[in-house]
Enzyme design. Structure first.
Site, short mmCIF file in Angstrom:
data_model
loop_
_atom_site.label_atom_id
_atom_site.label_comp_id
_atom_site.label_asym_id
_atom_site.label_seq_id
_atom_site.Cartn_x
_atom_site.Cartn_y
_atom_site.Cartn_z
N ASP A 74 0.45 -1.11 0.30
CA ASP A 74 0.34 -0.10 -0.34
C ASP A 74 0.56 1.53 0.33
OD1 ASP A 74 -2.08 2.48 0.18
OD2 ASP A 74 -2.52 1.58 2.19
N VAL A 75 0.77 1.83 -1.03
CA VAL A 75 1.52 3.25 -1.35
C VAL A 75 1.35 4.37 -0.67
CG1 VAL A 75 2.20 3.20 -3.40
CG2 VAL A 75 -0.36 4.42 -2.53
N ASN A 101 2.03 6.27 -9.52
CA ASN A 101 1.00 5.79 -10.64
C ASN A 101 -0.08 5.87 -9.69
OD1 ASN A 101 -0.08 5.54 -13.48
ND2 ASN A 101 -1.04 3.73 -11.83
N TYR A 173 -9.22 14.93 -5.53
CA TYR A 173 -9.06 14.81 -6.43
C TYR A 173 -8.21 15.38 -6.74
CZ TYR A 173 -7.59 11.77 -10.83
OH TYR A 173 -6.86 11.51 -11.78
N LYS A 177 -4.08 16.34 -6.97
CA LYS A 177 -4.04 16.63 -7.79
C LYS A 177 -2.19 18.27 -7.97
CE LYS A 177 -4.24 12.27 -9.77
NZ LYS A 177 -3.02 11.02 -10.37
C1 BGC Z 1 -9.67 11.47 -13.55
C2 BGC Z 1 -11.06 10.43 -14.67
C3 BGC Z 1 -11.29 12.05 -15.41
C4 BGC Z 1 -10.03 12.18 -16.10
C5 BGC Z 1 -10.68 13.30 -17.11
C6 BGC Z 1 -8.41 11.96 -14.38
O1 BGC Z 1 -7.80 12.02 -13.62
O2 BGC Z 1 -9.10 9.89 -13.81
O3 BGC Z 1 -11.82 10.29 -14.14
O4 BGC Z 1 -12.24 11.37 -16.33
O5 BGC Z 1 -9.14 12.66 -15.45
O6 BGC Z 1 -11.52 14.54 -16.93
#
Ligand code: BGC
Length: 275
Positions: A74-75, A101, A173, A177
């Site tokens: 598990d990272v 990744n 998310y 990122k």
């Molecule tokens: C997400 C995807 C999405 C894509 C473009 C990715 O980073 O994991 O779910 O479709 O970005 O929006």
């Protein structure tokens, strides 16, 4: 000399190098692991669930003529990451390339987002990249230069177009990122003097299990295409090709870059006719 030339032509881009790809049992990670293997690297295939899928990736790389081995970890767990790096070095001798990744989504409208959804995404997508990058750098520095590459080591961090594009309903998310962007750039700046190259790939919509909802019905695919000027979904191999290049000496002067592989998704497609 013709003989030498022929040999040079047969040589693959990543011959003699050892790569670790996290989250390599499916989707983008699977394609990247196979791509690095096809380019001559020996590949450590990390996964956390799904032994069978990981073994399949290992077998595919072996069938292609490279060595591969699966490593479960598990990272997001420091002890597991450290044990994995130790095992990889024991098995292959050292490490030249890390592709960080592993990533996931736990989508929710912000009003309902739980702390658990927030923390799961941060732990895997961001802390996982920190832990893996740190162990990789420690190994590069411990081992010192070797003649397989001009760089002491290469790290490729898998980001997303959502390091740039805000994403309602996916705040955890997008934040993870966005964090990867400055983690990558800070590492690249700090480690370039040691000849460690840190870069990122920012995939757009790629046909993988993470976003099945976005492409698996004709209606969804059509809606998705309004966001992709190039008019097709990305395939995992599109990302694999970028990773092979970024891992190889062909990109030796590329440091701290994010390579967007997104069919133009980050080009504000709505402005092609609007604005
Ligand atoms: C997400 C995807 C999405 C894509 C473009 C990715 O980073 O994991 O779910 O479709 O970005 O929006």
């Amino acid at each position: 000399m013709p003989d030498q030339e022929a040999r040079a032509q047969r040589a693959k881009l990543l011959d003699g190098q050892i790569a670790l790809v996290t989250g390599a049992n499916s989707g983008i990670g699977e394609a990247v692991a196979q791509g690095l293997g096809a380019a001559g690297a020996r590949v450590a295939v990390n996964y956390v669930v799904g032994d069978e899928a990981a073994q399949k990736v290992v077998q595919a790389i072996r069938d292609g003529g490279s060595e591969a081995e699966a490593f479960k970890a598990d990272v997001a767990d420091e002890a597991q990451v450290q044990a994995m790096f130790k095992a990889v070095v024991e098995r292959f001798g050292t490490l030249d390339i890390l592709v960080a990744n592993a990533g996931l989504q736990r989508d929710s409208a912000f009003l309902q987002m739980t702390l658990q959804q927030w923390q799961t995404v941060m732990s895997v997508n961001l802390t996982g990249q920190f832990l893996c990058a740190r162990e990789a750098v420690r190994e590069f520095v411990r081992r010192g230069p070797r003649d397989v590459s001009k760089a002491l080591g290469k790290i490729i961090q898998m980001s997303s177009v959502h390091q740039e594009i805000p994403w309602g309903g996916h705040a955890n998310y997008a934040a993870s990122k966005g964090g990867i962007k400055l983690l990558m750039e800070s590492l690249a700046q700090e480690l370039a003097p040691r000849k460690i190259r840190v870069n990122a790939i920012a995939p757009g919509a790629i046909r993988t299990p993470i976003n099945t909802d976005a492409w698996s019905t004709p209606e969804a695919y059509k809606a998705l295409m309004t966001l992709v000027p190039y008019g097709r979904i990305g395939e995992p191999e599109d990302i694999a090709q970028a990773a092979v290049w970024l891992a190889s000496d062909l990109s030796d002067y590329v440091v701290g870059a994010t390579l967007f592989v997104d069919g133009g998704m980050t080009l504000f497609p709505g402005f092609a006719t609007g604005g």
